[in-house]
Design a protein around this motif. Structure first.
Motif, PDB file in Angstrom:
ATOM      1  N   CYS A 349       0.624  -1.507   0.170  1.00 13.84           N
ATOM      2  CA  CYS A 349      -0.052  -0.223   0.031  1.00 13.84           C
ATOM      3  C   CYS A 349       0.815   1.175   0.141  1.00 13.84           C
ATOM      4  O   CYS A 349       1.942   1.534   0.767  1.00 13.84           O
ATOM      5  CB  CYS A 349      -1.245   0.039   1.243  1.00 13.84           C
ATOM      6  SG  CYS A 349      -2.248   1.388   1.456  1.00 13.84           S
ATOM      7  N   ASP A 350       0.228   2.093  -1.151  1.00 14.02           N
ATOM      8  CA  ASP A 350       1.383   3.492  -1.174  1.00 14.02           C
ATOM      9  C   ASP A 350       0.069   4.279  -0.415  1.00 14.02           C
ATOM     10  O   ASP A 350      -0.737   4.216  -0.429  1.00 14.02           O
ATOM     11  CB  ASP A 350       1.984   3.398  -2.557  1.00 14.02           C
ATOM     12  CG  ASP A 350       1.098   3.829  -3.723  1.00 14.02           C
ATOM     13  OD1 ASP A 350       0.014   4.512  -3.341  1.00 14.02           O
ATOM     14  OD2 ASP A 350       1.350   3.155  -4.650  1.00 14.02           O
ATOM     15  N   ALA A 351       0.977   5.485  -0.532  1.00 16.78           N
ATOM     16  CA  ALA A 351       0.386   7.141  -0.315  1.00 16.78           C
ATOM     17  C   ALA A 351      -1.139   7.548  -0.453  1.00 16.78           C
ATOM     18  O   ALA A 351      -2.214   7.000  -0.397  1.00 16.78           O
ATOM     19  CB  ALA A 351       1.403   7.961   0.041  1.00 16.78           C
ATOM     20  N   ASP A 352      -0.921   6.713  -2.078  1.00 19.87           N
ATOM     21  CA  ASP A 352      -2.295   6.894  -2.909  1.00 19.87           C
ATOM     22  C   ASP A 352      -3.268   6.125  -2.787  1.00 19.87           C
ATOM     23  O   ASP A 352      -4.091   5.837  -3.403  1.00 19.87           O
ATOM     24  CB  ASP A 352      -1.959   7.267  -4.520  1.00 19.87           C
ATOM     25  CG  ASP A 352      -1.332   8.089  -5.249  1.00 19.87           C
ATOM     26  OD1 ASP A 352      -1.145   9.313  -3.849  1.00 19.87           O
ATOM     27  OD2 ASP A 352      -0.075   9.067  -5.737  1.00 19.87           O
ATOM     28  N   GLU A 353      -3.257   4.801  -2.319  1.00 13.75           N
ATOM     29  CA  GLU A 353      -3.841   3.861  -2.346  1.00 13.75           C
ATOM     30  C   GLU A 353      -4.995   3.621  -0.240  1.00 13.75           C
ATOM     31  O   GLU A 353      -5.434   2.787   0.181  1.00 13.75           O
ATOM     32  CB  GLU A 353      -3.006   1.834  -2.543  1.00 13.75           C
ATOM     33  CG  GLU A 353      -2.547   2.368  -3.411  1.00 13.75           C
ATOM     34  CD  GLU A 353      -1.845   1.580  -3.935  1.00 13.75           C
ATOM     35  OE1 GLU A 353      -2.182   0.713  -4.968  1.00 13.75           O
ATOM     36  OE2 GLU A 353      -0.665   0.988  -3.401  1.00 13.75           O
ATOM     37  N   HIS A 380       4.990   7.390   7.916  1.00 13.26           N
ATOM     38  CA  HIS A 380       4.596   8.219   6.962  1.00 13.26           C
ATOM     39  C   HIS A 380       3.320   7.413   6.360  1.00 13.26           C
ATOM     40  O   HIS A 380       2.156   8.308   6.383  1.00 13.26           O
ATOM     41  CB  HIS A 380       5.178   8.925   6.262  1.00 13.26           C
ATOM     42  CG  HIS A 380       5.538   8.996   4.818  1.00 13.26           C
ATOM     43  ND1 HIS A 380       6.303   7.836   4.612  1.00 13.26           N
ATOM     44  CD2 HIS A 380       5.272   8.980   3.848  1.00 13.26           C
ATOM     45  CE1 HIS A 380       7.066   7.563   3.805  1.00 13.26           C
ATOM     46  NE2 HIS A 380       5.861   8.371   2.361  1.00 13.26           N
ATOM     47  N   ILE A 381       2.929   6.842   6.127  1.00 16.75           N
ATOM     48  CA  ILE A 381       2.476   6.266   4.879  1.00 16.75           C
ATOM     49  C   ILE A 381       1.465   5.155   6.161  1.00 16.75           C
ATOM     50  O   ILE A 381      -0.127   5.399   6.292  1.00 16.75           O
ATOM     51  CB  ILE A 381       2.847   5.623   3.995  1.00 16.75           C
ATOM     52  CG1 ILE A 381       2.962   6.301   3.028  1.00 16.75           C
ATOM     53  CG2 ILE A 381       1.293   4.487   3.414  1.00 16.75           C
ATOM     54  CD1 ILE A 381       3.902   5.426   1.432  1.00 16.75           C
ATOM     55  N   ALA A 386      -2.971   3.201   9.221  1.00 20.74           N
ATOM     56  CA  ALA A 386      -3.301   2.974  10.751  1.00 20.74           C
ATOM     57  C   ALA A 386      -4.641   3.870  11.514  1.00 20.74           C
ATOM     58  O   ALA A 386      -4.199   3.737  12.860  1.00 20.74           O
ATOM     59  CB  ALA A 386      -2.072   2.208  10.932  1.00 20.74           C
ATOM     60  N   GLY A 387      -4.828   4.706  10.955  1.00 18.03           N
ATOM     61  CA  GLY A 387      -5.350   6.122  11.377  1.00 18.03           C
ATOM     62  C   GLY A 387      -5.347   6.851  12.812  1.00 18.03           C
ATOM     63  O   GLY A 387      -5.570   6.902  13.830  1.00 18.03           O
ATOM     64  N   GLY A 388      -3.725   6.838  11.966  1.00 18.32           N
ATOM     65  CA  GLY A 388      -2.855   8.505  12.648  1.00 18.32           C
ATOM     66  C   GLY A 388      -2.254   7.971  13.583  1.00 18.32           C
ATOM     67  O   GLY A 388      -2.218   8.292  15.088  1.00 18.32           O
ATOM     68  N   LYS A 389      -1.792   6.378  14.140  1.00 14.76           N
ATOM     69  CA  LYS A 389      -1.407   5.806  15.170  1.00 14.76           C
ATOM     70  C   LYS A 389      -0.027   5.415  15.004  1.00 14.76           C
ATOM     71  O   LYS A 389       0.034   4.935  13.973  1.00 14.76           O
ATOM     72  CB  LYS A 389      -2.598   4.428  16.009  1.00 14.76           C
ATOM     73  CG  LYS A 389      -4.276   4.910  15.949  1.00 14.76           C
ATOM     74  CD  LYS A 389      -3.834   5.710  17.566  1.00 14.76           C
ATOM     75  CE  LYS A 389      -5.479   5.621  18.153  1.00 14.76           C
ATOM     76  NZ  LYS A 389      -5.677   6.200  19.624  1.00 14.76           N
ATOM     77  N   PRO A 390       0.855   5.685  15.583  1.00 17.20           N
ATOM     78  CA  PRO A 390       2.271   5.802  15.004  1.00 17.20           C
ATOM     79  C   PRO A 390       2.331   4.316  15.359  1.00 17.20           C
ATOM     80  O   PRO A 390       1.641   3.330  16.558  1.00 17.20           O
ATOM     81  CB  PRO A 390       2.615   6.139  15.901  1.00 17.20           C
ATOM     82  CG  PRO A 390       2.014   6.538  17.019  1.00 17.20           C
ATOM     83  CD  PRO A 390       0.429   6.842  16.821  1.00 17.20           C
ATOM     84  N   LYS A 391       3.353   3.491  15.167  1.00 21.47           N
ATOM     85  CA  LYS A 391       3.838   2.029  15.709  1.00 21.47           C
ATOM     86  C   LYS A 391       4.462   2.268  17.470  1.00 21.47           C
ATOM     87  O   LYS A 391       4.871   2.664  17.409  1.00 21.47           O
ATOM     88  CB  LYS A 391       4.801   1.895  14.668  1.00 21.47           C
ATOM     89  CG  LYS A 391       4.883   0.275  15.293  1.00 21.47           C
ATOM     90  CD  LYS A 391       6.537   0.301  14.562  1.00 21.47           C
ATOM     91  CE  LYS A 391       7.682  -1.079  14.923  1.00 21.47           C
ATOM     92  NZ  LYS A 391       8.963  -1.127  14.760  1.00 21.47           N
ATOM     93  N   PRO A 392       3.885   1.644  18.012  1.00 16.41           N
ATOM     94  CA  PRO A 392       3.684   0.994  18.945  1.00 16.41           C
ATOM     95  C   PRO A 392       5.438   1.109  19.486  1.00 16.41           C
ATOM     96  O   PRO A 392       6.336  -0.004  18.444  1.00 16.41           O
ATOM     97  CB  PRO A 392       3.617  -0.286  19.965  1.00 16.41           C
ATOM     98  CG  PRO A 392       2.351  -0.377  18.569  1.00 16.41           C
ATOM     99  CD  PRO A 392       2.715   0.015  17.632  1.00 16.41           C
ATOM    100  N   GLN A 393       5.953   1.650  20.127  1.00 15.35           N
ATOM    101  CA  GLN A 393       7.711   1.657  20.263  1.00 15.35           C
ATOM    102  C   GLN A 393       8.232   0.088  21.366  1.00 15.35           C
ATOM    103  O   GLN A 393       7.059  -0.225  21.538  1.00 15.35           O
ATOM    104  CB  GLN A 393       8.207   2.923  21.244  1.00 15.35           C
ATOM    105  CG  GLN A 393       8.237   4.066  19.901  1.00 15.35           C
ATOM    106  CD  GLN A 393       8.223   4.131  18.758  1.00 15.35           C
ATOM    107  OE1 GLN A 393       9.742   3.588  18.744  1.00 15.35           O
ATOM    108  NE2 GLN A 393       8.055   4.575  18.164  1.00 15.35           N
ATOM    109  N   GLY A 394       9.417   0.376  20.561  1.00 16.91           N
ATOM    110  CA  GLY A 394       9.892  -0.964  21.398  1.00 16.91           C
ATOM    111  C   GLY A 394      11.214  -1.834  20.547  1.00 16.91           C
ATOM    112  O   GLY A 394      10.616  -1.867  19.269  1.00 16.91           O
TER     113      GLY A 394
END
Length: 463
Positions: A349-353, A380-381, A386-394
């Motif tokens: 999935c790229d930014a346009d998809e 950034h994509i 992911a609905g504006g949720k960043p990847k959980p850190q760890g």
């Protein structure tokens, strides 16, 4: 467990099924065959890969044998309409395989090849005619085919035929068939257009429904991989470094895109071919045969062309480009979960998809788990997808050399309950260090790893 021998099928059909290694019917076959043996009209809602072809071919063959009568010249006793040439060939082959102990005549009528052999075959009449609407109507207009003695009509993948603009040809064909007939209509979806068609061609039908959209995808291990468009080709190529990607069906949105991807894979040393509407019939059949026989690892297809692909053992479906119609996603990934088996589906999935992905998730009623670990992950994509949720850190756990795919579970999308946690915390597909914002693709251990195809159970008759 129900057996074919319990469904009322005659000995010649059971013998043919046994020779193919089929003993137990799929759900659509178990529900459909008894009704069709009784001569009832039927509306079947089923995805491809559920064994629907056998569900109508077996009772139709039994009817033809029990009611012995010679087909009229230029006509057929049974007409099966399909949307594509490839599907017509496969349906025709199913009738020959299951009817091998009967003395019946078969014919295929579709475009892309010469008319003369088809006209000659039809001259003396046939028992079973499998055709695409366009070429059939052409031969009817030439007086080479008549339908006034058809006893059974099957509309297979009716929704796709309507999508391809065949509604008027279908209505003209149906109008030429006697009203005193048995009619079967199969469709993967039920839009208003199919409801209208079903109401006009079926008489007091029984309705059989299996594998709705939401449950079709449950058997498939899905992952979405957020990636910049310029990295898609490299990511796709590196997937094939994993030996478990034995037979992959790759989807693009356009015919030219399919050609470009197949050529790129070939140049990378991965045996590949493309199948789409611009290819000649011979080239399409060769590509399909090479894919079935394992001479190529990757077959790149468009959505319409893929509706005729019915191949066992597809280990992966890869969406190189996400479809702009969410229903097409279900049709695509279902190619790797045939006749009750499970499978793996990976989507780039790229930014346009991102908007396409959201529509797909709404249709399948679940979020597609994210693979954060592949070497070309685009945060950034992913933050948008992911609905504006960043990847959980760890930090990931150290990966065992004996089990390179072991590691920490994939993270779900923020607080969305449909992430990897819904699947019991399965290991991630990726096996390298996660890409970090602002850096290029991971170097060491950065190639993506993918799980193999889960094993299937007892074989069931296929379409």
């Amino acid at each position: 467990m129900t057996l074919f021998s319990e469904l009322g099928l005659d000995a010649p059909l059971l013998k043919a099924l046994e020779a193919e290694g089929y003993t137990s019917p799929t759900p659509i076959q178990e529900q459909s065959i008894p009704h069709l043996l009784q001569g009832k009209d039927m509306l079947g809602l089923a995805q491809t890969g559920t064994g629907k072809t056998a569900s109508f071919a077996l009772p139709i063959l039994q009817r033809l044998d029990q009611i012995k009568q010679r087909a009229m010249p230029k006509s057929a006793r049974v007409l099966v309409l399909t949307p594509t040439r490839e599907l017509a060939v496969q349906v025709g082959q199913s009738f020959k395989t299951y009817g091998c102990h009967y003395r019946l005549r078969h014919a295929l009528v579709f475009g892309g090849v010469g008319m003369v052999p088809q006209i000659k075959t039809m001259a003396g009449g046939v028992d079973v005619l499998v055709a695409t609407p366009g070429r059939l109507l052409d031969l009817m207009n030439q007086g080479a085919i008549r339908l006034d003695s058809v006893e059974v009509l099957v509309l297979d993948e009716a929704d796709r035929m309507l999508d391809m603009g065949f509604i008027l040809p279908i209505r003209k064909i149906v109008a030429a068939i006697p009203k005193s007939r048995q009619t079967v209509l199969f469709s993967a979806t039920m839009p208003d257009s199919i409801v209208g068609l079903a109401n006009s061609v079926l008489h007091q039908p029984v309705r059989v429904e299996v594998t709705p959209v939401s449950s079709t995808v449950d058997k498939i291990d899905q992952k979405v991989m957020f990636v910049d468009r310029e990295n898609k080709r490299t990511l796709l190529t590196e997937m094939f470094a994993c030996k478990t990607v034995e037979r992959a069906l790759i989807f693009t949105r356009t015919k030219h895109g399919a050609n470009r991807v197949a050529e790129m894979l070939e140049k990378s040393g991965i045996p590949s071919d493309a199948i789409h509407g611009n290819k000649s019939q011979g080239a399409r059949q060769k590509a399909l045969a090479d894919f079935k026989d394992g001479r190529i690892r990757a077959l790149v297809a468009t959505d319409i062309a893929a509706r005729g692909i019915d191949v066992d053992g597809i280990t992966h479906v890869i969406n190189f480009e996400l479809p702009n119609e969410p229903e097409s996603y279900v049709h695509r990934i279902g190619r790797t979960a045939r006749a009750g088996a499970s499978g793996i589906a990976l989507s780039l999935c790229d930014a346009d998809e991102v908007s396409y992905l959201r529509s797909i998730e709404k249709t399948i009623r679940q979020a597609v788990p994210v693979d954060y670990e592949h070497a070309y992950h685009a945060p950034h994509i992913a933050s948008r997808g992911a609905g504006g949720k960043p990847k959980p850190q760890g930090r990931p756990q150290a990966h065992s050399q004996a089990h390179p795919q072991a590691g920490r579970p994939q993270q779900g999308r923020g607080n969305n309950p449909h992430g990897e946690h819904a699947n019991g915390g399965k290991p991630a597909h990726g096996s390298g260090r996660p890409a970090q914002p602002g850096r290029g693709p991971a170097k060491a251990g950065g190639k993506p790893g993918f799980k193999g195809m889960p094993g299937g159970g007892q074989r069931a008759a296929r379409g």
